[in-house]
Design a protein around this motif. Structure first.
Motif, short mmCIF file in Angstrom:
data_model
loop_
_atom_site.label_atom_id
_atom_site.label_comp_id
_atom_site.label_asym_id
_atom_site.label_seq_id
_atom_site.Cartn_x
_atom_site.Cartn_y
_atom_site.Cartn_z
N LYS A 193 3.08 0.31 -5.76
CA LYS A 193 2.36 0.54 -7.02
C LYS A 193 3.34 0.52 -8.19
CE LYS A 193 -0.66 3.88 -9.31
NZ LYS A 193 -1.35 5.20 -9.18
N GLN A 194 4.48 1.18 -7.98
CA GLN A 194 5.50 1.23 -9.03
C GLN A 194 6.01 -0.17 -9.35
OE1 GLN A 194 8.82 3.68 -7.91
NE2 GLN A 194 9.73 3.66 -9.95
N ARG B 230 0.82 -1.22 0.00
CA ARG B 230 0.00 0.00 0.00
C ARG B 230 0.86 1.27 0.00
NH1 ARG B 230 -2.73 -3.52 3.46
NH2 ARG B 230 -4.83 -4.05 2.77
N THR B 231 1.91 1.26 -0.82
CA THR B 231 2.80 2.42 -0.92
C THR B 231 2.98 2.77 -2.39
OG1 THR B 231 4.80 1.07 -1.09
CG2 THR B 231 4.08 1.70 1.14
N GLU B 232 3.55 3.95 -2.61
CA GLU B 232 3.83 4.36 -3.98
C GLU B 232 4.84 3.43 -4.64
OE1 GLU B 232 3.38 6.26 -7.47
OE2 GLU B 232 2.20 6.59 -5.65
N ARG B 233 5.82 2.98 -3.85
CA ARG B 233 6.81 2.05 -4.40
C ARG B 233 6.18 0.70 -4.72
NH1 ARG B 233 12.08 3.85 -4.00
NH2 ARG B 233 12.95 1.75 -4.18
#
Length: 237
Positions: free
Chosen positions: A85-86, A80-83
């Motif tokens: 998602k990336q 559940r982090t931007e990383r």
């Protein structure tokens, strides 16, 4: 596509590589993360979605895991982090790439290429065997010709020219000398045979393509000394 996370030849990352990307500032909890999210995960199975193995770094043994792309995407979502998602988007692209590699069309093309390569290797091997057999069995070829046949056989298999050739002086065929003297090649050959000029002192025996078949036939090539001796024999004939 840049490799955010290392994957093997089938597109699988390791859990440690994934964890270090997802949590670059918190590497100390890797073991707990792996046990909770991999070993104790009731939805993804050992031997199907992940495979454990041991690694040794700085003398310390650490457990690591190979992960399927599908399981890797699931673990990215759990962060559940931007990383996360990336990383998930990255694995989607990896999945597309490896599906394309494994597509029926690609597999068919790869199979055809391998088949063509195998046929080429087999043809070169047969050529090499033939050349070696000629070099071994021929009683009339010179030592230089047998050496050249052996070199050519090796290079047929290797697919490149890298072996040094024996040094050979300028050579003349019966046709060369016949044209020089206004005679037929057969006449030149008869004069050479009559005067015993087809010997190592005066040249070498090589293989020429037969004019009437696919066979190769022995043919004598005269060096300069042989040419001069043959010119004298022609003049005396």
């Amino acid at each position: 596509m840049n490799d955010l996370i290392k994957v093997d030849e089938s597109g699988k990352p390791t859990a440690k590589e994934l964890y270090e990307f997802l949590s670059p500032n918190d590497k100390s909890h890797y073991s707990r993360w792996a046990k909770t999210n991999i070993e104790d995960n009731e939805f993804y199975q050992k031997g199907v979605d992940w495979w454990g193995f041991a690694t040794v770094a700085n003398g310390n043994e650490t457990k690591d895991y190979k992960l399927t792309i599908e399981f890797s995407k699931h673990l990215c979502m759990l962060s559940r982090t931007e990383r996360g998602k990336q990383a998930r988007n990255y694995f989607i692209e990896v999945e597309k790439r490896y599906k394309k590699i494994a597509s029926p069309e690609t597999v068919s093309l790869q199979a055809k290429a391998k088949n063509a390569e195998a046929r080429l290797i087999n043809a070169r091997r047969k050529d090499a065997e033939f050349l070696l057999e000629v070099a071994k069995q021929s009683k009339t070829l010179s030592s230089e010709s047998r050496e050249l046949l052996t070199i050519n056989a090796v290079e047929r298999i290797a697919g490149e020219g890298f072996l040094p050739r024996p040094k050979v002086d300028k050579l003349y065929s019966a046709t060369d000398i016949a044209e020089e003297n206004g005679l037929s090649p057969n006449m030149v050959g008869r004069i050479a045979t009559k005067n015993n000029l087809k010997i190592d002192q005066y040249g070498i025996t090589v293989l020429d393509q037969s004019a009437s078949s696919a066979k190769q036939i022995p043919s004598f090539r005269y060096n300069e000394a042989g040419r001069q001796a043959l010119l004298k024999a022609i003049a005396d004939a």
